[in-house]
Enzyme design. Structure first.
Site, PDB file in Angstrom:
ATOM      1  N   ASP A   1      75.376  95.458 -23.710  1.00 21.24           N
ATOM      2  CA  ASP A   1      74.456  95.962 -24.743  1.00 21.24           C
ATOM      3  C   ASP A   1      74.290  94.987 -25.911  1.00 21.24           C
ATOM      4  O   ASP A   1      73.313  95.036 -26.624  1.00 21.24           O
ATOM      5  CB  ASP A   1      74.974  97.294 -25.289  1.00 21.24           C
TER       6      ASP A   1
ATOM      7  N   ARG B   1      68.207 108.287 -18.131  1.00 20.46           N
ATOM      8  CA  ARG B   1      69.187 108.206 -17.046  1.00 20.46           C
ATOM      9  C   ARG B   1      70.525 108.837 -17.406  1.00 20.46           C
ATOM     10  O   ARG B   1      71.229 109.346 -16.541  1.00 20.46           O
ATOM     11  CB  ARG B   1      69.410 106.747 -16.680  1.00 20.46           C
TER      12      ARG B   1
ATOM     13  N   LYS C   1      75.513 106.751 -29.794  1.00 21.68           N
ATOM     14  CA  LYS C   1      74.646 107.413 -28.806  1.00 21.68           C
ATOM     15  C   LYS C   1      75.427 107.676 -27.517  1.00 21.68           C
ATOM     16  O   LYS C   1      75.373 108.785 -26.967  1.00 21.68           O
ATOM     17  CB  LYS C   1      73.447 106.505 -28.489  1.00 21.68           C
ATOM     18  N   ASN C   2      76.141 106.643 -27.039  1.00 25.30           N
ATOM     19  CA  ASN C   2      76.762 106.763 -25.722  1.00 25.30           C
ATOM     20  C   ASN C   2      78.019 107.624 -25.713  1.00 25.30           C
ATOM     21  O   ASN C   2      78.615 107.842 -24.670  1.00 25.30           O
ATOM     22  CB  ASN C   2      77.013 105.380 -25.126  1.00 25.30           C
TER      23      ASN C   2
ATOM     24  N   ASP D   1      63.013 102.870  -7.524  1.00 31.79           N
ATOM     25  CA  ASP D   1      63.547 101.752  -8.298  1.00 31.79           C
ATOM     26  C   ASP D   1      64.840 102.081  -9.014  1.00 31.79           C
ATOM     27  O   ASP D   1      65.770 101.300  -9.007  1.00 31.79           O
ATOM     28  CB  ASP D   1      62.527 101.333  -9.358  1.00 31.79           C
TER      29      ASP D   1
HETATM   30  N1  EPU Z   1      76.818 101.359 -10.943  1.00 29.50           N
HETATM   31  C1  EPU Z   1      76.774 101.585  -9.594  1.00 29.50           C
HETATM   32  N2  EPU Z   1      76.808 102.864  -9.137  1.00 29.50           N
HETATM   33  C2  EPU Z   1      76.886 103.933  -9.954  1.00 29.50           C
HETATM   34  C3  EPU Z   1      76.917 103.702 -11.345  1.00 29.50           C
HETATM   35  C4  EPU Z   1      76.885 102.401 -11.799  1.00 29.50           C
HETATM   36  O1  EPU Z   1      76.691 100.647  -8.821  1.00 29.50           O
HETATM   37  O2  EPU Z   1      76.917 105.060  -9.452  1.00 29.50           O
HETATM   38  C5  EPU Z   1      76.750  99.992 -11.453  1.00 29.50           C
HETATM   39  C6  EPU Z   1      75.475  99.748 -12.223  1.00 29.50           C
HETATM   40  O3  EPU Z   1      74.392  99.489 -11.383  1.00 29.50           O
HETATM   41  C7  EPU Z   1      75.836  98.560 -13.080  1.00 29.50           C
HETATM   42  C8  EPU Z   1      77.314  98.791 -13.361  1.00 29.50           C
HETATM   43  O4  EPU Z   1      77.769  99.758 -12.405  1.00 29.50           O
HETATM   44  O5  EPU Z   1      75.700  97.361 -12.380  1.00 29.50           O
HETATM   45  C9  EPU Z   1      77.599  99.247 -14.769  1.00 29.50           C
HETATM   46  O6  EPU Z   1      77.080 100.480 -14.988  1.00 29.50           O
HETATM   47  P1  EPU Z   1      77.821 101.599 -15.824  1.00 29.50           P
HETATM   48  O7  EPU Z   1      77.821 102.803 -14.944  1.00 29.50           O
HETATM   49  O8  EPU Z   1      79.092 101.151 -16.446  1.00 29.50           O
HETATM   50  O9  EPU Z   1      76.766 101.785 -16.949  1.00 29.50           O
HETATM   51  P2  EPU Z   1      76.279 103.152 -17.389  1.00 29.50           P
HETATM   52  O10 EPU Z   1      77.473 104.021 -17.501  1.00 29.50           O
HETATM   53  O11 EPU Z   1      75.141 103.570 -16.560  1.00 29.50           O
HETATM   54  C10 EPU Z   1      76.639 102.816 -19.938  1.00 29.50           C
HETATM   55  C11 EPU Z   1      75.772 102.892 -21.136  1.00 29.50           C
HETATM   56  C12 EPU Z   1      74.848 101.694 -21.169  1.00 29.50           C
HETATM   57  C13 EPU Z   1      75.691 100.437 -21.143  1.00 29.50           C
HETATM   58  C14 EPU Z   1      76.634 100.437 -19.930  1.00 29.50           C
HETATM   59  C15 EPU Z   1      77.587  99.276 -19.897  1.00 29.50           C
HETATM   60  C16 EPU Z   1      75.502 105.252 -21.432  1.00 29.50           C
HETATM   61  C17 EPU Z   1      74.578 106.408 -21.466  1.00 29.50           C
HETATM   62  N3  EPU Z   1      74.965 104.098 -21.093  1.00 29.50           N
HETATM   63  O12 EPU Z   1      75.747 102.844 -18.829  1.00 29.50           O
HETATM   64  O13 EPU Z   1      74.147 101.774 -22.379  1.00 29.50           O
HETATM   65  O14 EPU Z   1      74.853  99.321 -21.082  1.00 29.50           O
HETATM   66  O15 EPU Z   1      77.424 101.649 -19.939  1.00 29.50           O
HETATM   67  O16 EPU Z   1      78.449  99.310 -20.999  1.00 29.50           O
HETATM   68  O17 EPU Z   1      76.674 105.392 -21.763  1.00 29.50           O
HETATM   69  C18 EPU Z   1      72.280 101.607 -23.777  1.00 29.50           C
HETATM   70  O18 EPU Z   1      72.914 102.201 -24.640  1.00 29.50           O
HETATM   71  O19 EPU Z   1      71.155 101.096 -24.007  1.00 29.50           O
HETATM   72  C19 EPU Z   1      72.812 101.471 -22.445  1.00 29.50           C
HETATM   73  C20 EPU Z   1      72.084 101.071 -21.404  1.00 29.50           C
END
Ligand code: EPU
Length: 444
Positions: A320, A105, A28-29, A129
């Site tokens: 995850d 998101r 998915k990601n 939020d």
């Molecule tokens: N963060 C910030 N600012 C930003 C972006 C992120 O502070 O602008 C922080 C977040 O709040 C968090 C941390 O950075 O504390 C990690 O977030 P990251 O950006 O790495 O996560 P993400 O890219 O939003 C992806 C996956 C998630 C997975 C995380 C961690 C996608 C669409 N989502 O999220 O997947 O948990 O990386 O590996 O790629 C899921 O599949 O259910 C899922 C939530």
């Protein structure tokens, strides 16, 4: 508690050992980012191994709202979800509607490609939020360093413009190796003027998958999968084909299932190299796990032993996996401590596990899990995608019947989890199969 619609329930009964072969399917990601990357060029894109999940359906709606055509082809066999063909016109409407973005998101990843291709973009954002808990500041900072300017859009969200229309390559050092921020900047950089260097970049296999697709589109990317990614911007990219990397979180779900229920299972497309830290923990818990060029084999022959686990950015143990780890520990021998280092809210499902008799205590960002021999079936609620899957797994080792409500969350990221577990011998089903049909009929 409002009553969920009946089609969103999964019913689970105690399972004997699991046996058989399953496929994880595409990640998915990665798939969601590859779809966003199509916006970078006019042309026809063929994406293979895109999972039939509702998040893909939402991303398809986002692309269509901008003028792209997205069609799912007929599957060529049982292991083929059918190619996703995306046709992108010369002129795009770079506006991602709030109604769609609010549901997912991950749609923030269209921002980089749109600014790079069109010179402006409006991306709705769920308010309050979501900004607080999972902010987008690093996305905006990175793109601003490349020359984009942002303001709050009418009705919420962000409106971005690029003075001079073309983003400028620069060096960006991320404060945190965020996965989607790396994706967004990587995509934006492919059309920027000059060279972009992303330092402290995320190293996930899905980032490498995205880079491979961008290269097939004509981009020049070096270092994807390391902390330093270098992109030389091009004037234009072109249509391309790509096969999505297998989903390591779905793979982990099946490994956890065999750890809890016992048995012997092969994940035919599992990639051990993408989940080494997790596999190390699983072995320490007593699960036998072997990988080869084609897949991952796992056998559970005895009750699991507890271990301590901390979530970390890749290559650490991914956040995850955590709901599965907590579910496994809840029936393992001993006490395990799970530390969450990424998302503060990611312990909500623990309350649901407790309703099933799990002995879990939350202390700050730690979960202290004292294993019990067996859980008790209960009516529990899926609070998110991974939590929903973990509750289904817990049901396999619970006395009596478990009903997982709000199981539509699971469909966001699992292509027929229930059917795949059943093919391994697990007594699990949808009480009202209309839910599954709805996903299939939507073409995802
Ligand atoms: N963060 C910030 N600012 C930003 C972006 C992120 O502070 O602008 C922080 C977040 O709040 C968090 C941390 O950075 O504390 C990690 O977030 P990251 O950006 O790495 O996560 P993400 O890219 O939003 C992806 C996956 C998630 C997975 C995380 C961690 C996608 C669409 N989502 O999220 O997947 O948990 O990386 O590996 O790629 C899921 O599949 O259910 C899922 C939530």
């Amino acid at each position: 508690m409002p009553e969920p619609s009946p089609c969103s329930q999964v019913v689970v009964r105690p399972s004997g050992p699991l046996r058989g072969v399953v496929r994880a399917g595409g990640a998915k990601n990665s798939a969601l980012k590859l779809m966003a990357a199509c916006l970078l060029a006019e042309g026809r894109f063929v994406l293979r191994n895109v999972p039939r999940i509702t998040d893909v359906g939402l991303m398809a709606e986002v692309l269509r709202a901008m003028g792209a055509e997205v069609v799912r082809q007929e599957p060529s066999g049982p292991d083929d979800p059918g190619d996703l063909v995306v046709t992108v016109p010369a002129a795009l409407e770079p506006v991602a509607p709030m109604s769609l973005v609010a549901k997912m998101r991950a749609s923030i990843v269209v921002l980089g490609p749109l600014l790079a291709r069109c010179g402006w973009a409006v991306v709705g954002m769920p308010g309050g939020d979501d900004f607080g808990e999972r902010p987008i500041d690093l996305h905006l900072e990175g793109l601003a360093a490349m020359g984009a300017r942002f303001e709050t859009a009418e009705g919420g969200g962000v409106a971005g413009t690029v003075p001079g229309r073309r983003l400028q390559g620069t060096t960006i050092r991320l404060a945190y190796p965020s996965h989607t921020v790396t994706d967004n900047l990587l995509m934006a950089a492919t059309l920027a003027e000059g060279t972009t260097v992303i330092e402290n970049a995320a190293r996930e296999p899905e980032v490498q998958d995205l880079a491979a697709f961008l290269e097939a589109m004509g981009a020049e990317v070096r270092g994807a999968g390391t902390s330093r990614v270098v992109v030389r911007g091009a004037r234009a990219l072109r249509g391309a084909s790509h096969r999505v990397v297998p989903d390591r979180v779905v793979t982990a779900t099946f490994l956890a299932a065999v750890g809890m229920a016992g048995g012997e299972v092969r994940v035919a497309d599992g990639r051990l190299a993408h989940m080494e830290m997790l596999v190390r923990k699983l072995r320490a818990m007593g699960l036998e796990v072997e990988g080869d060029a084609e897949g991952i084999w796992a056998a559970g022959r005895r009750r699991l032993r507890s271990v301590d686990v901390s979530t970390l950015p890749y290559p650490g143990v991914a956040t995850d996996y955590k709901p599965f780890i907590v579910a496994m520990l809840s029936v393992a021998e001993g006490v395990g401590i799970v530390t969450e280092n990424l998302f503060s809210g990611r312990f909500r499902y623990v309350e649901e596990l407790r309703r099933m008799g799990a002995d879990v205590r939350i202390e700050g960002h730690h979960a202290v899990v004292r294993g019990v021999p067996r859980l008790q079936g209960a009516r529990v609620r899926a609070t998110d995608l991974r939590a929903g899957a973990a509750l289904v797994l817990a049901g396999l080792v619970a006395e009596g019947q478990t009903v997982v409500l709000d199981a539509q969350h699971v469909d966001r990221g699992y292509d027929d989890l229930v059917g795949k577990l059943r093919s391994l011998g697990a007594p699990v089903w949808r009480e009202h199969p209309e839910g599954e049909l709805a996903v299939a009929e939507a073409g995802w």
